[in-house]
Scaffold this motif. Structure first.
Motif, PDB file in Angstrom:
ATOM      1  N   LEU A 292      91.797  71.739 102.296  1.00 27.94           N
ATOM      2  CA  LEU A 292      92.405  70.414 102.241  1.00 27.94           C
ATOM      3  C   LEU A 292      93.534  70.380 101.216  1.00 27.94           C
ATOM      4  CD1 LEU A 292      92.538  67.428 102.973  1.00 27.94           C
ATOM      5  CD2 LEU A 292      90.699  67.021 101.316  1.00 27.94           C
ATOM      6  N   ALA A 293      93.314  70.966 100.030  1.00 29.59           N
ATOM      7  CA  ALA A 293      94.361  70.999  99.005  1.00 29.59           C
ATOM      8  C   ALA A 293      95.572  71.773  99.499  1.00 29.59           C
ATOM      9  CB  ALA A 293      93.817  71.616  97.720  1.00 29.59           C
ATOM     10  N   SER A 294      95.353  72.866 100.205  1.00 32.43           N
ATOM     11  CA  SER A 294      96.456  73.653 100.738  1.00 32.43           C
ATOM     12  C   SER A 294      97.256  72.853 101.762  1.00 32.43           C
ATOM     13  CB  SER A 294      95.924  74.938 101.382  1.00 32.43           C
ATOM     14  OG  SER A 294      95.256  75.733 100.434  1.00 32.43           O
ATOM     15  N   ALA A 295      96.548  72.109 102.626  1.00 35.57           N
ATOM     16  CA  ALA A 295      97.240  71.307 103.635  1.00 35.57           C
ATOM     17  C   ALA A 295      98.038  70.178 102.988  1.00 35.57           C
ATOM     18  CB  ALA A 295      96.216  70.739 104.623  1.00 35.57           C
ATOM     19  N   LEU A 296      97.476  69.548 101.962  1.00 39.54           N
ATOM     20  CA  LEU A 296      98.196  68.491 101.264  1.00 39.54           C
ATOM     21  C   LEU A 296      99.425  69.044 100.546  1.00 39.54           C
ATOM     22  CD1 LEU A 296      95.151  66.542  99.782  1.00 39.54           C
ATOM     23  CD2 LEU A 296      96.722  65.709 101.544  1.00 39.54           C
ATOM     24  N   ALA A 297      99.274  70.220  99.930  1.00 45.00           N
ATOM     25  CA  ALA A 297     100.411  70.837  99.244  1.00 45.00           C
ATOM     26  C   ALA A 297     101.487  71.248 100.236  1.00 45.00           C
ATOM     27  CB  ALA A 297      99.945  72.043  98.429  1.00 45.00           C
ATOM     28  N   ALA A 298     101.085  71.711 101.412  1.00 46.84           N
ATOM     29  CA  ALA A 298     102.061  72.127 102.416  1.00 46.84           C
ATOM     30  C   ALA A 298     102.861  70.950 102.945  1.00 46.84           C
ATOM     31  CB  ALA A 298     101.352  72.831 103.574  1.00 46.84           C
ATOM     32  N   SER A 299     102.322  69.733 102.835  1.00 46.54           N
ATOM     33  CA  SER A 299     103.055  68.556 103.295  1.00 46.54           C
ATOM     34  C   SER A 299     104.003  68.020 102.235  1.00 46.54           C
ATOM     35  CB  SER A 299     102.071  67.462 103.716  1.00 46.54           C
ATOM     36  OG  SER A 299     101.342  66.992 102.595  1.00 46.54           O
ATOM     37  N   GLY A 300     104.051  68.657 101.062  1.00 49.34           N
ATOM     38  CA  GLY A 300     105.008  68.262 100.038  1.00 49.34           C
ATOM     39  C   GLY A 300     104.400  67.620  98.817  1.00 49.34           C
ATOM     40  N   ASP A 301     103.113  67.347  98.797  1.00 44.89           N
ATOM     41  CA  ASP A 301     102.467  66.747  97.639  1.00 44.89           C
ATOM     42  C   ASP A 301     102.251  67.787  96.549  1.00 44.89           C
ATOM     43  OD1 ASP A 301     101.900  63.983  98.471  1.00 44.89           O
ATOM     44  OD2 ASP A 301     100.682  64.951 100.018  1.00 44.89           O
ATOM     45  N   ARG A 302     102.363  67.343  95.297  1.00 46.96           N
ATOM     46  CA  ARG A 302     101.974  68.183  94.169  1.00 46.96           C
ATOM     47  C   ARG A 302     100.477  67.978  93.957  1.00 46.96           C
ATOM     48  NH1 ARG A 302     104.045  66.675  89.332  1.00 46.96           N
ATOM     49  NH2 ARG A 302     104.190  64.532  90.084  1.00 46.96           N
ATOM     50  N   VAL A 303      99.692  69.046  94.157  1.00 45.95           N
ATOM     51  CA  VAL A 303      98.236  68.954  94.209  1.00 45.95           C
ATOM     52  C   VAL A 303      97.620  69.793  93.098  1.00 45.95           C
ATOM     53  CG1 VAL A 303      96.184  69.296  95.638  1.00 45.95           C
ATOM     54  CG2 VAL A 303      98.337  68.607  96.709  1.00 45.95           C
ATOM     55  N   VAL A 304      96.607  69.241  92.458  1.00 45.35           N
ATOM     56  CA  VAL A 304      95.763  69.985  91.527  1.00 45.35           C
ATOM     57  C   VAL A 304      94.391  70.113  92.162  1.00 45.35           C
ATOM     58  CG1 VAL A 304      94.608  69.958  89.294  1.00 45.35           C
ATOM     59  CG2 VAL A 304      97.008  69.314  89.449  1.00 45.35           C
ATOM     60  N   LEU A 305      93.921  71.336  92.309  1.00 48.13           N
ATOM     61  CA  LEU A 305      92.626  71.621  92.914  1.00 48.13           C
ATOM     62  C   LEU A 305      91.650  72.000  91.812  1.00 48.13           C
ATOM     63  CD1 LEU A 305      90.810  72.102  95.362  1.00 48.13           C
ATOM     64  CD2 LEU A 305      91.803  74.383  95.553  1.00 48.13           C
ATOM     65  N   VAL A 306      90.591  71.224  91.636  1.00 47.89           N
ATOM     66  CA  VAL A 306      89.631  71.406  90.545  1.00 47.89           C
ATOM     67  C   VAL A 306      88.299  71.859  91.130  1.00 47.89           C
ATOM     68  CG1 VAL A 306      88.456  70.326  88.600  1.00 47.89           C
ATOM     69  CG2 VAL A 306      90.760  69.584  89.236  1.00 47.89           C
ATOM     70  N   ASN A 307      87.761  72.911  90.547  1.00 54.17           N
ATOM     71  CA  ASN A 307      86.438  73.385  90.965  1.00 54.17           C
ATOM     72  C   ASN A 307      85.398  72.824  90.003  1.00 54.17           C
ATOM     73  OD1 ASN A 307      84.241  74.670  91.966  1.00 54.17           O
ATOM     74  ND2 ASN A 307      85.013  76.736  91.719  1.00 54.17           N
ATOM     75  N   ALA A 308      84.747  71.745  90.403  1.00 56.13           N
ATOM     76  CA  ALA A 308      83.668  71.151  89.613  1.00 56.13           C
ATOM     77  C   ALA A 308      82.312  71.523  90.171  1.00 56.13           C
ATOM     78  CB  ALA A 308      83.826  69.628  89.586  1.00 56.13           C
ATOM     79  N   ASP A 309      82.273  72.611  90.934  1.00 61.15           N
ATOM     80  CA  ASP A 309      81.026  73.091  91.527  1.00 61.15           C
ATOM     81  C   ASP A 309      80.275  73.900  90.474  1.00 61.15           C
ATOM     82  OD1 ASP A 309      79.013  73.796  93.220  1.00 61.15           O
ATOM     83  OD2 ASP A 309      80.186  75.250  94.352  1.00 61.15           O
ATOM     84  N   THR A 310      79.709  73.200  89.493  1.00 62.13           N
ATOM     85  CA  THR A 310      79.065  73.882  88.360  1.00 62.13           C
ATOM     86  C   THR A 310      77.758  74.549  88.740  1.00 62.13           C
ATOM     87  OG1 THR A 310      77.964  71.815  87.731  1.00 62.13           O
ATOM     88  CG2 THR A 310      80.105  72.279  86.722  1.00 62.13           C
ATOM     89  N   GLY A 311      77.216  74.219  89.900  1.00 63.90           N
ATOM     90  CA  GLY A 311      75.972  74.856  90.319  1.00 63.90           C
ATOM     91  C   GLY A 311      76.178  76.186  90.996  1.00 63.90           C
ATOM     92  N   SER A 312      77.426  76.675  91.042  1.00 60.00           N
ATOM     93  CA  SER A 312      77.698  77.948  91.689  1.00 60.00           C
ATOM     94  C   SER A 312      76.975  79.079  90.973  1.00 60.00           C
ATOM     95  CB  SER A 312      79.211  78.217  91.699  1.00 60.00           C
ATOM     96  OG  SER A 312      79.468  79.525  92.163  1.00 60.00           O
ATOM     97  N   PRO A 313      76.367  80.016  91.685  1.00 60.81           N
ATOM     98  CA  PRO A 313      75.619  81.106  91.060  1.00 60.81           C
ATOM     99  C   PRO A 313      76.499  82.269  90.621  1.00 60.81           C
ATOM    100  CG  PRO A 313      75.447  81.286  93.420  1.00 60.81           C
ATOM    101  CD  PRO A 313      76.273  80.053  93.140  1.00 60.81           C
ATOM    102  N   THR A 314      77.797  82.102  90.659  1.00 65.50           N
ATOM    103  CA  THR A 314      78.669  83.236  90.372  1.00 65.50           C
ATOM    104  C   THR A 314      78.788  83.532  88.894  1.00 65.50           C
ATOM    105  OG1 THR A 314      80.540  81.716  90.393  1.00 65.50           O
ATOM    106  CG2 THR A 314      80.046  82.866  92.433  1.00 65.50           C
ATOM    107  N   GLY A 315      78.200  82.701  88.032  1.00 67.48           N
ATOM    108  CA  GLY A 315      78.249  82.971  86.607  1.00 67.48           C
ATOM    109  C   GLY A 315      79.545  82.514  85.987  1.00 67.48           C
ATOM    110  N   SER A 316      79.787  82.953  84.764  1.00 67.89           N
ATOM    111  CA  SER A 316      80.988  82.540  84.054  1.00 67.89           C
ATOM    112  C   SER A 316      82.226  83.137  84.693  1.00 67.89           C
ATOM    113  CB  SER A 316      80.903  82.997  82.588  1.00 67.89           C
ATOM    114  OG  SER A 316      79.780  82.420  81.960  1.00 67.89           O
ATOM    115  N   THR A 317      83.318  82.390  84.661  1.00 60.90           N
ATOM    116  CA  THR A 317      84.577  82.880  85.185  1.00 60.90           C
ATOM    117  C   THR A 317      85.305  83.652  84.103  1.00 60.90           C
ATOM    118  OG1 THR A 317      85.589  80.802  84.553  1.00 60.90           O
ATOM    119  CG2 THR A 317      84.786  80.966  86.790  1.00 60.90           C
ATOM    120  N   PRO A 318      86.202  84.537  84.456  1.00 56.12           N
ATOM    121  CA  PRO A 318      86.873  85.374  83.453  1.00 56.12           C
ATOM    122  C   PRO A 318      87.956  84.645  82.677  1.00 56.12           C
ATOM    123  CG  PRO A 318      87.700  85.895  85.629  1.00 56.12           C
ATOM    124  CD  PRO A 318      86.567  84.923  85.828  1.00 56.12           C
ATOM    125  N   GLU A 319      88.166  83.386  82.987  1.00 57.13           N
ATOM    126  CA  GLU A 319      89.198  82.641  82.280  1.00 57.13           C
ATOM    127  C   GLU A 319      88.699  81.220  82.037  1.00 57.13           C
ATOM    128  OE1 GLU A 319      91.620  81.513  86.372  1.00 57.13           O
ATOM    129  OE2 GLU A 319      92.530  82.800  84.861  1.00 57.13           O
TER     130      GLU A 319
END
Length: 514
Positions: A292-319
């Motif tokens: 959805l963020a990609s489609a909105l950005a492709a239409s000309g909007d300036r989009v910020v995509l935030v990952n608030a999926d804190t329950g993800s099992p992938t552990g800490s991110t490298p940044e």
């Protein structure tokens, strides 16, 4: 990857202050049982019809031959002729007095002959219909004729003063040309009727035991509008026509959300929260938010995509990312990461701990992010499962729920609608993801891999394209930069749109091309 262009927005300008999306309304009538369980009804009906056909083919053919006998009235001198009692005459035709002679003539025993013959009296007549049914057409005719002649012979030998004739065979038995049973057409018709009735019974039982949603009607019947049906990201998707269909679907979804959220207001860019309806569907929520963020950005909007999926099992991110922002370890400029798309920036999950998202901290953060873009798209935990998901949803301007066909249950939809109605949350509707390749979803979240919490829908970008003005590339800082896969190719605004964007200032959304 083949990039496709999303549908352009209509030339009309949405209102500056659109009314907030209202909570789901009361559920309308339930969707049709046949629509939900058509395969079960059709399958059960087909099985019963096939069983009727097999039964007809393996059944031994039976041939019936019939001889008609008229019973004459009893006549005595000076007495009115007496009408025969046809019930008595029928019993007489089936008695040993008559059948024993016919059995000797046919070479049968009396019990075998009684099993093969039947005698009926047509209404308002004085005739007997003597029928014999066997597996041989010629023998059936001889059998019926023998019983009829034996009956007439017995009647004519009775010592009663009467006319010379007491009974007469008026229709001799003839060999039938075709078997009476099995009747293939009748059996198939009966199988069809029984199969349909049984199919609906089985479908009703299956519908009560299996409450998973399959079509849009299963969701809309519970008061939640379906914004679109999209192919699920996973097995069979991401290649060829699947990727193009997914791109078109999210392009249409972006156009619908444009009219819902309207233009940025004085309080900043609208916040669109994408959340799963149930815990088992969380694999699709980050993918839907990314597309959805990609489609909105492709239409000309300036989009910020935030990952608030804190329950993800992938552990800490490298940044550092969202969790670090909430903990006050970094500022917004450090958390925002550019992508290969000029209008799309992302904020990853961040370093753990902490994992708790407070409503006040989240409100302050979204207010800061809203000044950096025209739209903020957030992938959140399921609001019915985690407190973090509920905190994020309560700070949204618009909520988009993600349902997965054959995984999300109707109970999940009902609970989501009830919760949103009680809390007054602004729900735009739901997105139904349909998997062209059925695969197990339970436990799939545990096997999710990735660097920034986006899991299997993440790709490494070119460090040069990820460099913001005044910052070093990710490789130089010792951390790889991973962003969601852009489903729709980037498209620069047309010259009139770019000019309009400059005239409106950096905080305004560019006018999409007609």
């Amino acid at each position: 990857m083949t990039m496709t262009e999303p549908p352009t927005m209509p030339p009309t300008t949405p209102p500056t202050n659109p009314p907030p999306a209202s909570p789901p309304t009361a559920p309308p009538a339930r969707s049709s049982l046949f629509r939900r369980r058509a395969r079960w009804v059709a399958g059960t009906t087909l099985l019963v019809v096939l069983a009727a056909a097999v039964f007809s083919l393996i059944q031994t053919p039976t041939y019936e031959a019939t001889a008609d006998v008229v019973v004459l009235p009893v006549v005595t001198p000076n007495v009115t002729p007496q009408t025969p009692n046809m019930g008595t005459e029928r019993s007489l035709a089936l008695s040993d007095l008559v059948t024993s002679g016919a059995a000797r003539k046919l070479g049968w025993t009396v019990p075998d002959l009684l099993d093969a013959i039947s005698v009926t009296v047509p209404a308002q007549t004085e005739t007997l219909e003597i029928t014999c049914a066997t597996s041989d057409a010629g023998f059936s005719a001889r059998c019926a004729q023998a019983v009829a002649e034996s009956y007439v012979a017995y009647k004519d030998t009775q010592p009663i003063a009467t006319l010379p004739e007491r009974g007469r065979v008026i229709s001799p038995a003839a060999p039938p040309l075709s078997p009476t049973t099995p009747n293939l057409a009748l059996n198939l018709l009966a199988g069809l009727i029984v199969g349909l009735v049984l199919g609906f019974v089985v479908a009703a039982l299956r519908d009560r035991l299996d409450t998973r949603v399959r079509v849009e009607g299963d969701i809309e019947a519970r008061g939640l509008r379906v914004l679109g049906v999209v192919p699920a990201r996973g097995a069979g998707a991401g290649r060829g026509s699947d990727a193009e269909e997914r791109s078109r679907a999210f392009g249409a979804l972006a156009a619908k959300l444009h009219s819902t959220v309207g233009e940025p207001t004085g309080r900043g860019a609208p916040v669109i929260v994408v959340t799963a309806l149930a815990e088992e569907d969380t694999l699709e929520a980050p993918a839907a938010a990314s597309a959805l963020a990609s489609a909105l950005a492709a239409s000309g909007d300036r989009v910020v995509l935030v990952n608030a999926d804190t329950g993800s099992p992938t552990g800490s991110t490298p940044e550092p990312g969202l969790l670090d922002l909430l903990a006050g370890r970094i500022d917004v400029e450090t958390a925002l990461k550019t992508t290969s798309h000029p209008h799309l920036r992302t904020v990853s999950v961040g370093l753990r701990p902490p994992e708790r998202i407070g409503r006040r901290e989240w409100s302050r953060l979204t207010a800061q992010l809203a000044t950096e873009a025209d739209l903020v798209v957030v992938a959140a935990d399921p609001m019915l499962v985690t407190a973090n998901g509920l905190s994020v949803a309560q700070g949204a301007d618009t909520i988009v729920a993600v349902a997965v066909a054959r995984a999300t249950t109707r109970t999940d939809v009902e609970e989501f609608v009830r919760e949103c109605r009680e809390l007054g949350l602004p729900v735009a509707g739901a997105v139904l993801t349909v998997d062209s390749v059925r695969r197990a979803r339970r436990g799939a979240r545990t096997g999710q891999t990735g660097h920034d919490g986006w899991g299997a829908w993440a790709e490494d970008t070119d460090p040069a394209s990820s460099t913001r003005a005044g910052q070093q590339p990710a490789a130089a800082s010792g951390s790889s930069r991973v962003v969601p896969t852009t489903v729709v190719g980037p498209r620069e605004p047309s010259e009139p749109s770019r000019g309009q964007h400059e005239a409106n200032g950096a905080g305004a959304r560019p006018v999409p091309p007609a």
